[in-house]
Design a protein around this motif. Structure first.
Motif, mmCIF file in Angstrom:
data_model
loop_
_atom_site.group_PDB
_atom_site.id
_atom_site.type_symbol
_atom_site.label_atom_id
_atom_site.label_comp_id
_atom_site.label_asym_id
_atom_site.label_seq_id
_atom_site.Cartn_x
_atom_site.Cartn_y
_atom_site.Cartn_z
ATOM 1 N N ASN A 23 -75.371 -48.362 -26.127
ATOM 2 C CA ASN A 23 -74.442 -49.084 -25.252
ATOM 3 C C ASN A 23 -73.472 -50.024 -25.965
ATOM 4 O O ASN A 23 -72.869 -50.887 -25.320
ATOM 5 C CB ASN A 23 -75.197 -49.855 -24.153
ATOM 6 C CG ASN A 23 -75.968 -48.924 -23.249
ATOM 7 O OD1 ASN A 23 -75.550 -47.790 -23.018
ATOM 8 N ND2 ASN A 23 -77.107 -49.367 -22.746
ATOM 9 N N GLU A 26 -69.023 -47.809 -24.138
ATOM 10 C CA GLU A 26 -69.321 -47.176 -22.858
ATOM 11 C C GLU A 26 -69.611 -45.676 -23.037
ATOM 12 O O GLU A 26 -70.430 -45.116 -22.325
ATOM 13 C CB GLU A 26 -68.124 -47.362 -21.943
ATOM 14 C CG GLU A 26 -68.493 -47.426 -20.487
ATOM 15 C CD GLU A 26 -67.370 -47.989 -19.671
ATOM 16 O OE1 GLU A 26 -66.897 -47.263 -18.790
ATOM 17 O OE2 GLU A 26 -66.966 -49.144 -19.925
ATOM 18 N N ASN A 27 -68.927 -45.059 -23.989
ATOM 19 C CA ASN A 27 -69.121 -43.628 -24.220
ATOM 20 C C ASN A 27 -68.617 -43.255 -25.611
ATOM 21 O O ASN A 27 -68.036 -44.088 -26.316
ATOM 22 C CB ASN A 27 -68.421 -42.810 -23.121
ATOM 23 C CG ASN A 27 -66.949 -43.155 -23.024
ATOM 24 O OD1 ASN A 27 -66.222 -43.092 -24.012
ATOM 25 N ND2 ASN A 27 -66.503 -43.559 -21.835
ATOM 26 N N GLY A 46 -61.276 -42.165 -20.008
ATOM 27 C CA GLY A 46 -62.670 -41.900 -19.685
ATOM 28 C C GLY A 46 -62.947 -41.447 -18.276
ATOM 29 O O GLY A 46 -64.101 -41.356 -17.866
ATOM 30 N N CYS A 89 -65.769 -38.525 -23.545
ATOM 31 C CA CYS A 89 -65.888 -39.655 -22.616
ATOM 32 C C CYS A 89 -67.061 -39.500 -21.660
ATOM 33 O O CYS A 89 -67.425 -40.446 -20.962
ATOM 34 C CB CYS A 89 -64.598 -39.860 -21.830
ATOM 35 S SG CYS A 89 -64.207 -38.548 -20.666
ATOM 36 N N GLN A 90 -67.667 -38.316 -21.624
ATOM 37 C CA GLN A 90 -68.793 -38.092 -20.721
ATOM 38 C C GLN A 90 -70.133 -38.172 -21.448
ATOM 39 O O GLN A 90 -71.187 -37.934 -20.862
ATOM 40 C CB GLN A 90 -68.642 -36.739 -20.021
ATOM 41 C CG GLN A 90 -67.332 -36.610 -19.229
ATOM 42 C CD GLN A 90 -67.205 -37.657 -18.139
ATOM 43 O OE1 GLN A 90 -68.072 -37.774 -17.270
ATOM 44 N NE2 GLN A 90 -66.145 -38.460 -18.183
ATOM 45 N N MET A 92 -72.765 -40.489 -23.344
ATOM 46 C CA MET A 92 -73.158 -41.886 -23.474
ATOM 47 C C MET A 92 -73.634 -42.197 -24.891
ATOM 48 O O MET A 92 -74.078 -41.318 -25.620
ATOM 49 C CB MET A 92 -74.296 -42.208 -22.493
ATOM 50 C CG MET A 92 -73.972 -41.933 -21.036
ATOM 51 S SD MET A 92 -72.527 -42.838 -20.450
ATOM 52 C CE MET A 92 -71.310 -41.537 -20.259
#
Ligand code: FES
Length: 106
Positions: A23, A26-27, A46, A89-90, A92
Motif C-alpha cells: 500500500n 494505490e496500485n 487509474g 492500475c488494476q 494492487m
C-alpha cells in the motif's frame, strides 16, 4: 517502512528494479509513474478505461489479483486477448507482486 516488495521492470532496453511495500502506492501504475518516466502512461489516472498503463507479465512467483470486469472490458475494447497483458492500475501493491517481472507495453 521496510521496502520488502521487489519488482523488475523492463522498459525498452532498460531493466529497472523497484522496491516498495504494501500500500505504499494505490496500485502498480502509480508506482511505475512515480519511479520511471513513461510517456503518456496512466492517462485516466487509474480508472481502468484508457489502457495506457498496459504491462506484460513476464514472470510471477504468486498469483496476482484476477482481472476484474472493468479491466476485462477495457482490454477487450483494445483487442487484447493475451492473458499476460494487464492494466497496471488494476494491480494492487501487496506481497503477491513481490518478485514480479513485467514489461511496459507502450
Ligand atoms: S490508467 Fe487508464 S487504464 Fe490504467
Amino acid at each position: 517502512m521496510d521496502k520488502n516488495i521487489e519488482i523488475i521492470v523492463l522498459n525498452g532496453s532498460e531493466k529497472i528494479t523497484l522496491n516498495t511495500y504494501t500500500n505504499e502506492y494505490e496500485n502498480l501504475m502509480e508506482l511505475l509513474n512515480d519511479n520511471i518516466f513513461i510517456n503518456n502512461f496512466g492517462e485516466c489516472k487509474g480508472v481502468g478505461k484508457c489502457c495506457t498503463c498496459l504491462i506484460e507479465i513476464i514472470t510471477k512467483k504468486t498469483k496476482i489479483i484476477d482481472v476484474n470486469r472493468n479491466e476485462q472490458i477495457t482490454l477487450k475494447k483494445h483487442n487484447i486477448s493475451n492473458l499476460n497483458k494487464r492494466l497496471a492500475c488494476q494491480i494492487m501493491i501487496d506481497s503477491n507482486i513481490h518478485n514480479l517481472e513485467i514489461a511496459i507495453v507502450n
